[in-house]
Motif scaffolding. Structure first.
Motif, PDB file in Angstrom:
ATOM      1  N   PRO A 166       0.747  -1.153   0.187  1.00 22.78           N
ATOM      2  CA  PRO A 166       0.120   0.098   0.044  1.00 22.78           C
ATOM      3  C   PRO A 166       0.866   1.352   0.029  1.00 22.78           C
ATOM      4  O   PRO A 166       0.446   2.218  -0.520  1.00 22.78           O
ATOM      5  CB  PRO A 166      -0.886  -0.122   1.253  1.00 22.78           C
ATOM      6  N   ASP A 167       1.951   1.257   0.606  1.00 22.55           N
ATOM      7  CA  ASP A 167       2.716   2.577   0.675  1.00 22.55           C
ATOM      8  C   ASP A 167       4.231   1.977   0.663  1.00 22.55           C
ATOM      9  O   ASP A 167       4.851   1.679   1.671  1.00 22.55           O
ATOM     10  CB  ASP A 167       2.489   3.232   1.999  1.00 22.55           C
ATOM     11  N   LEU A 168       4.545   2.282  -0.596  1.00 22.50           N
ATOM     12  CA  LEU A 168       6.254   1.936  -0.905  1.00 22.50           C
ATOM     13  C   LEU A 168       7.237   2.661   0.150  1.00 22.50           C
ATOM     14  O   LEU A 168       8.249   2.403   0.473  1.00 22.50           O
ATOM     15  CB  LEU A 168       6.505   1.902  -2.333  1.00 22.50           C
ATOM     16  N   LYS A 171      11.578  -0.657   0.263  1.00 20.85           N
ATOM     17  CA  LYS A 171      11.402   0.684   1.125  1.00 20.85           C
ATOM     18  C   LYS A 171      11.919   1.596   0.289  1.00 20.85           C
ATOM     19  O   LYS A 171      12.996   1.682  -0.050  1.00 20.85           O
ATOM     20  CB  LYS A 171      11.811   0.572   2.268  1.00 20.85           C
ATOM     21  N   ALA A 172      11.104   2.793   0.117  1.00 19.42           N
ATOM     22  CA  ALA A 172      11.686   3.994  -0.518  1.00 19.42           C
ATOM     23  C   ALA A 172      12.180   4.731   0.694  1.00 19.42           C
ATOM     24  O   ALA A 172      11.666   4.873   1.753  1.00 19.42           O
ATOM     25  CB  ALA A 172      10.647   4.720  -1.241  1.00 19.42           C
ATOM     26  N   ASN A 173      13.110   5.752   0.504  1.00 22.37           N
ATOM     27  CA  ASN A 173      13.853   6.587   1.672  1.00 22.37           C
ATOM     28  C   ASN A 173      12.985   8.003   1.973  1.00 22.37           C
ATOM     29  O   ASN A 173      13.264   8.782   2.539  1.00 22.37           O
ATOM     30  CB  ASN A 173      15.223   6.922   1.333  1.00 22.37           C
ATOM     31  N   TRP A 176       1.394   3.514 -10.457  1.00 24.16           N
ATOM     32  CA  TRP A 176       2.677   2.953 -11.168  1.00 24.16           C
ATOM     33  C   TRP A 176       2.793   1.654 -10.717  1.00 24.16           C
ATOM     34  O   TRP A 176       2.075   1.187  -9.769  1.00 24.16           O
ATOM     35  CB  TRP A 176       4.013   3.652 -10.550  1.00 24.16           C
ATOM     36  N   TYR A 177       3.394   0.601 -11.445  1.00 22.49           N
ATOM     37  CA  TYR A 177       3.590  -0.643 -11.334  1.00 22.49           C
ATOM     38  C   TYR A 177       5.329  -0.770 -11.366  1.00 22.49           C
ATOM     39  O   TYR A 177       6.026  -0.313 -12.347  1.00 22.49           O
ATOM     40  CB  TYR A 177       3.203  -1.459 -12.405  1.00 22.49           C
ATOM     41  N   MET A 178       6.087  -1.140 -10.325  1.00 14.24           N
ATOM     42  CA  MET A 178       7.272  -1.572 -10.126  1.00 14.24           C
ATOM     43  C   MET A 178       7.446  -3.070 -10.629  1.00 14.24           C
ATOM     44  O   MET A 178       6.895  -4.013  -9.673  1.00 14.24           O
ATOM     45  CB  MET A 178       7.919  -1.521  -8.859  1.00 14.24           C
ATOM     46  N   PRO A 218       2.207  -2.757  -7.264  1.00 13.08           N
ATOM     47  CA  PRO A 218       1.555  -1.512  -7.648  1.00 13.08           C
ATOM     48  C   PRO A 218       1.790  -0.408  -6.619  1.00 13.08           C
ATOM     49  O   PRO A 218       1.852  -0.911  -5.256  1.00 13.08           O
ATOM     50  CB  PRO A 218      -0.039  -1.975  -7.712  1.00 13.08           C
ATOM     51  N   PHE A 219       1.843   0.759  -6.706  1.00 13.73           N
ATOM     52  CA  PHE A 219       2.348   1.798  -5.855  1.00 13.73           C
ATOM     53  C   PHE A 219       1.759   3.110  -6.516  1.00 13.73           C
ATOM     54  O   PHE A 219       1.717   3.243  -7.778  1.00 13.73           O
ATOM     55  CB  PHE A 219       3.473   1.862  -5.166  1.00 13.73           C
ATOM     56  N   THR A 220       1.493   4.243  -5.685  1.00 14.72           N
ATOM     57  CA  THR A 220       1.037   5.452  -5.909  1.00 14.72           C
ATOM     58  C   THR A 220       1.979   6.374  -5.622  1.00 14.72           C
ATOM     59  O   THR A 220       2.726   6.437  -4.373  1.00 14.72           O
ATOM     60  CB  THR A 220      -0.254   5.804  -5.224  1.00 14.72           C
ATOM     61  N   SER A 221       2.393   7.258  -6.483  1.00 19.03           N
ATOM     62  CA  SER A 221       3.298   8.247  -6.302  1.00 19.03           C
ATOM     63  C   SER A 221       2.288   9.759  -5.762  1.00 19.03           C
ATOM     64  O   SER A 221       1.240   9.728  -5.942  1.00 19.03           O
ATOM     65  CB  SER A 221       4.266   8.692  -7.454  1.00 19.03           C
ATOM     66  N   GLN A 222       3.192  10.700  -5.045  1.00 16.49           N
ATOM     67  CA  GLN A 222       2.534  11.856  -4.972  1.00 16.49           C
ATOM     68  C   GLN A 222       2.474  12.695  -5.844  1.00 16.49           C
ATOM     69  O   GLN A 222       3.361  13.084  -6.615  1.00 16.49           O
ATOM     70  CB  GLN A 222       3.235  12.428  -3.490  1.00 16.49           C
TER      71      GLN A 222
END
Length: 152
Positions: free
Chosen positions: A51-53, A69-71, A134-136, A148-152
């Motif tokens: 839900p939240d990368l 995990k993104a920083n 997005w899809y990674m 799948p994830f969503t950017s801001q």
């Protein structure tokens, strides 16, 4: 009847024509075999729930636990570090795509930082339509998972 015609034809043509016919016959048989056997199917890409990368997530790919995990916040045109942790991975890469939208190549090779931790500096392209879904597609050795994830 056809065999008689073939025997007469074979006796009347030269050796080069016979070699050509033999080559065409073998090519036709190989093509028929390829059609009957078919192409090997592409492996199914598993979809993970994340839900939240930026907050990080864990998912299972085959028998391997993966942590991604993104920083920080994930936004277009702003670089962020993405960390993948997976025990025993030998090669990690990722591609970022949007469903039904050609955004150009966005592929990244991760660098092993220590043991089972892999890091890449990633920057998403901007979508002129304002989409943020997005899809990674994460490649670990010979396995793939779609995240799948969503950017801001």
């Amino acid at each position: 009847m056809i065999w008689q015609w073939f025997a007469k034809w074979r006796a009347s043509v030269g050796i080069h024509a016979q070699k050509l016919v033999r080559f065409l016959w073998l090519s036709m048989r190989a093509s028929l075999l390829f059609v009957l056997v078919g192409c090997p199917e592409k492996p199914t890409i598993v979809t993970a729930v994340c839900p939240d990368l930026a907050a990080g997530c864990q998912f299972l790919l085959s028998d391997r636990m993966i942590h991604a995990k993104a920083n920080g916040a994930i936004t277009a045109i702003r670089p962020f570090k993405l960390t993948i942790t997976s025990v025993g991975a030998k090669q990690v890469s990722a591609e970022f795509v949007m469903q039904g939208m050609e955004m150009g190549p966005s592929r990244y090779r991760f660098i092993s930082s220590s043991g089972d931790t892999w890091i890449a500096d990633v920057m998403l392209p901007i979508c002129v339509q304002g989409r943020r879904d997005w899809y990674m597609i994460l490649n670990l050795d010979d396995r793939q998972v779609r995240v799948p994830f969503t950017s801001q």
